[in-house]
Design a protein around this motif. Structure first.
Motif, PDB file in Angstrom:
ATOM      1  N   VAL A 140       1.523 -63.203 -36.217  1.00  0.00           N
ATOM      2  CA  VAL A 140       0.300 -63.830 -35.705  1.00  0.00           C
ATOM      3  C   VAL A 140       0.481 -65.328 -35.487  1.00  0.00           C
ATOM      4  O   VAL A 140      -0.493 -66.035 -35.200  1.00  0.00           O
ATOM      5  N   GLY A 141       1.683 -65.833 -35.654  1.00  0.00           N
ATOM      6  CA  GLY A 141       1.937 -67.255 -35.434  1.00  0.00           C
ATOM      7  C   GLY A 141       1.216 -68.130 -36.441  1.00  0.00           C
ATOM      8  O   GLY A 141       1.258 -67.875 -37.650  1.00  0.00           O
ATOM      9  N   LEU A 142       0.526 -69.129 -35.952  1.00  0.00           N
ATOM     10  CA  LEU A 142      -0.164 -70.096 -36.812  1.00  0.00           C
ATOM     11  C   LEU A 142      -1.598 -69.700 -37.100  1.00  0.00           C
ATOM     12  O   LEU A 142      -2.389 -70.525 -37.585  1.00  0.00           O
ATOM     13  N   ALA A 143      -1.957 -68.450 -36.854  1.00  0.00           N
ATOM     14  CA  ALA A 143      -3.356 -68.018 -37.023  1.00  0.00           C
ATOM     15  C   ALA A 143      -3.838 -68.192 -38.453  1.00  0.00           C
ATOM     16  O   ALA A 143      -4.988 -68.602 -38.684  1.00  0.00           O
ATOM     17  N   ASN A 144      -2.988 -67.914 -39.424  1.00  0.00           N
ATOM     18  CA  ASN A 144      -3.394 -68.074 -40.827  1.00  0.00           C
ATOM     19  C   ASN A 144      -3.686 -69.534 -41.147  1.00  0.00           C
ATOM     20  O   ASN A 144      -4.663 -69.850 -41.849  1.00  0.00           O
ATOM     21  N   PHE A 145      -2.858 -70.440 -40.642  1.00  0.00           N
ATOM     22  CA  PHE A 145      -3.079 -71.866 -40.876  1.00  0.00           C
ATOM     23  C   PHE A 145      -4.355 -72.341 -40.170  1.00  0.00           C
ATOM     24  O   PHE A 145      -5.103 -73.159 -40.723  1.00  0.00           O
ATOM     25  N   LEU A 146      -4.615 -71.829 -38.989  1.00  0.00           N
ATOM     26  CA  LEU A 146      -5.831 -72.208 -38.265  1.00  0.00           C
ATOM     27  C   LEU A 146      -7.071 -71.685 -38.970  1.00  0.00           C
ATOM     28  O   LEU A 146      -8.098 -72.382 -39.040  1.00  0.00           O
ATOM     29  N   ASP A 147      -6.990 -70.462 -39.518  1.00  0.00           N
ATOM     30  CA  ASP A 147      -8.124 -69.920 -40.266  1.00  0.00           C
ATOM     31  C   ASP A 147      -8.450 -70.803 -41.463  1.00  0.00           C
ATOM     32  O   ASP A 147      -9.623 -71.043 -41.780  1.00  0.00           O
TER      33      ASP A 147
END
Length: 711
Positions: free
Chosen positions: A462-469
């Motif tokens: 998911v790429g950087l999705a966790n960091f963005l969340d």
């Protein structure tokens, strides 16, 4: 040719090999091994090998090994993870033959059903029942109304003890009120009116002082064994903790008076599952069926003291005459199988938070369950969409090439020195290899996991999705105790508060211990360093008990002084203080030892000269002693702050993040995202990466300050 024939003979020799994994210990393990030996005798063409995996690691090992073809053919485990295993393709559908099915208790077969298919053979079961101290209670209560009326002449005796704030234990009242976590269609209904009724009854038990405050497993065992609890609600695992001298018996749970429905605990069925990757599925099924046979079940019941699912086993007088096995069999018909759908694991924390909110009076039962339903919906939201890997591969490839180019350039620039001191590099090579293997590679793998989302046993990029969340606070508002920013503020406040106390008390003790007039310095030094020498988890558990609302030493001391007892973990300020006191006790000896060492290098003549010039004691300390201590203290402060920033044990064992995760720090919150909130490993890894960069930046700044101070 000979080599090929030898391989053929080898494969034929082990064509019928079966691998069986389990997590049994003690009597249960011995009984299972006896059953497997019997099977091997009856089936000499099949070689059975067993592996006993530690209970805490069993599920992770199963889920990691089977997809890679390294797992067992048959494994024995509790049934509640069936849904996730089916969705992940870990287990094969398999129901018992009709003749065996007729001999198995229907509710144990029901527990193994998922989407109209059966998975596995039920072997044994575990559930809660009512343990009764026969010296205190002659007739166990049949209804909850009778339970509420129980009184004893001794005010120290509590009528009932159990882990009331744990959802697993509370479920029996929820089911008695005709409630459930999921409706008939499998949709979550944590805030159903019937669940509210069950939670209201918990309040009645608490307000009537039928149950103790802040119950833990250790407290329940202690009260029952010391005749301070008349009854206990617990499972068969509790038998190992009951004193041999205690006169007790086990009975079915009482009926919920308002509905007329018996209180029904969750049922856990231990079953033999067939791996979807088994090379010998037919032999594996044959073994699973044998494990549930009357012959094998009798061995497991008599030798292993298991409550077996095979009904004909109870025709054996040795089994039917066992009061423990008979008592749990009587309870079996009034149980509810633990839901085996994948979302079940995400209900535990929201329900636990709801129960504790009601228990401490923070919310009404309805409001608490409404909040639990909201939290559950957030925890079970769909994972982020799959990301395109191409841009990330390009970026990471460029970074890797740049790193290799930098390393190559450094080697070329210092080639002569490397050749001159090649033997020195050989000496440090083992340490460098160990650091790479034990530190660098795990960090790289963990950082890589942060780019993935875990769902039903599979990882999706998911790429950087966790960091963005995390950065955009998509799941929780910034002010929520579950948000990254709130937890970061608490972590910083926690670190600063501890450092102030550690350094302040450490310096004060060191200054006192260096005074020539103080006698028995060696004794005092040993005593003051003991808190640091004792393992911190032991210290944490001791302090946890001392802060107990009803039985803790601290509240007992306060009441002796005429002060009101405090429920330490019911609000942020007192729970934070409990953590702070515990960690201060652990941390000040380190600073004291560092300061004592540094004081040895400070000439006393400097202070004596200042005293002659009229400097006060505080002026001598502030302008002479402290500046000379800073070169030694600053590195210790940096190291101590990193330790405190990641002090998982104290937070987890003392306050457990209460209330509502408000006292959690980043490291304990990351742990909960990985293991308590739907196995969101990628999200937890993103937390860990952020923690690393926060501490890296802090360390760089601290080292620069320390460097300037020592010049």
């Amino acid at each position: 040719m000979l080599f090929a024939l030898s391989l053929l003979n080898y494969s034929e020799a082990y064509a019928d090999e079966l691998k069986v994994w389990h997590a049994y210990r003690g009597e249960e393990r011995a009984a299972l091994e006896a059953v497997l030996d019997l099977y091997s005798q009856q089936n000499p063409e099949t070689q059975v090998t067993t592996l006993a995996v530690p209970y805490d690691a069993f599920i992770n090992k199963i889920e990691a090994s089977i997809p890679r073809g390294n797992g067992p053919d048959v494994f024995i485990s509790a049934h509640e993870r069936i849904g996730g295993w089916v969705e992940s393709g870990l287990i094969a559908p398999f129901s018992p033959p009709s003749k065996l099915a007729e001999d198995l208790h229907p509710i144990t077969l029901e527990a193994l059903q998922y989407k109209s298919s059966g998975y596995g053979i039920p072997l044994s079961y575990k559930c809660l029942a009512l343990y009764v101290n026969n010296d205190l209670v002659s007739t166990p209560p049949k209804t909850t109304d009778e339970l509420l009326k129980l009184k004893f002449d001794d005010p120290e005796v509590v009528p009932l003890a159990y882990q009331a704030t744990e959802p697993y234990y509370h479920a029996l009242w929820m089911h008695g009120a005709n409630g459930a976590l999921f409706n008939a269609q499998g949709e979550p209904q944590l805030n159903a009116p019937e669940n509210t009724e069950g939670l209201t009854f918990l309040l009645e038990l608490q307000q009537s002082k039928i149950i103790p405050e802040e119950p833990t497993s250790a407290l329940v065992s202690q009260l029952f064994n010391t005749n301070k609890a008349a009854m206990v609600i617990n499972g068969p695992w509790f038998l190992g903790e009951v004193s041999k001298d205690l006169n007790f018996s086990i009975h079915p749970l009482p009926t919920f008076s308002k509905t007329g429905t018996p209180a029904q605990p969750f049922l856990t069925v231990e079953a033999a599952f067939i791996s979807s990757q088994s090379l010998n599925p037919e032999q594996a099924k044959s073994l699973a069926v044998f494990l549930a046979s009357t012959e094998a079940s009798s061995i497991r019941a008599i030798q292993g003291r298991q409550s077996v699912a095979t009904l004909s086993t109870y025709n054996d007088e040795k089994v039917s005459s066992d009061p423990i096995l008979s008592a749990f069999k009587d309870q079996l018909s009034q149980t509810k199988p633990l839901p085996n759908q994948p979302k079940m694991s995400a209900t535990w924390e929201p329900m636990a938070r709801a129960i504790r909110r009601v228990s401490r009076g923070a919310l009404t039962p309805k409001a608490a369950l409404d909040q639990a339903q909201l939290e559950f919906s957030i925890l079970t939201r769909p994972p982020p969409q799959q990301a395109n890997t191409t841009p990330y591969l390009i970026i990471f490839g460029a970074l890797f090439l740049g790193l290799m180019a930098y390393i190559g350039r450094q080697i070329m620039q210092h080639k002569a020195k490397i050749q001159e001191h090649w033997s020195s590099y050989l000496y440090v090579a083992p340490a460098a290899f160990a650091m790479t293997l034990l530190t660098a590679i795990p960090f790289i793998v963990g950082a890589g996991v942060s780019l993935f989302a875990h769902h039903n046993g599979t990882f999706t990029f998911v790429g950087l999705a966790n960091f963005l969340d995390i950065a955009l606070a998509r799941d929780w508002s910034i002010t929520s105790s579950l948000s990254f920013y709130y937890t970061l503020v608490v972590t910083v406040f926690w670190t600063i508060s501890n450092l102030v106390l550690h350094v302040g008390i450490g310096i004060a003790m060191a200054m006192l211990l260096r005074e020539p007039w103080l006698k028995l310095k060696g004794v005092y030094r040993v005593l003051l360093i003991l808190p640091w020498a004792v393992p911190n988890y032991i210290t944490a558990l001791i302090w946890k008990g001392m802060f107990h609302r009803q039985f803790g030493a601290i509240n007992a001391f306060m009441e002796a002084l005429g002060l009101e007892a405090i429920s330490w973990f019911s609000q942020f300020s007192t729970a934070f203080c409990a953590n702070l006191v515990t960690n201060t006790w652990l941390g000040f000896p380190f600073m004291m030892v560092v300061t004592l060492g540094a004081l040895q290098s400070i000439p006393r003549e400097l202070e004596q000269a200042a005293a002659i010039d009229g400097a006060t004691g505080w002026q001598r300390f502030w302008h002479i002693t402290l500046p000379l201590l800073k070169p030694a203290l600053l590195p210790a402060v940096i190291l101590g702050s990193v330790w405190t920033f990641n002090m998982f044990n104290i937070i987890y064992l003392v306050s457990a993040g209460e209330p509502d995760s408000a006292t959690d720090i980043l490291i304990s919150d990351a742990y909960r995202w990985a293991f308590s909130r739907g196995s969101r490993y990628g999200y937890a890894s993103a937390y860990a990466v952020l923690i690393f960069f926060i501490l890296l930046g802090y360390s760089k700044i601290g080292n620069k300050i320390a460097g300037r101070k020592t010049l």
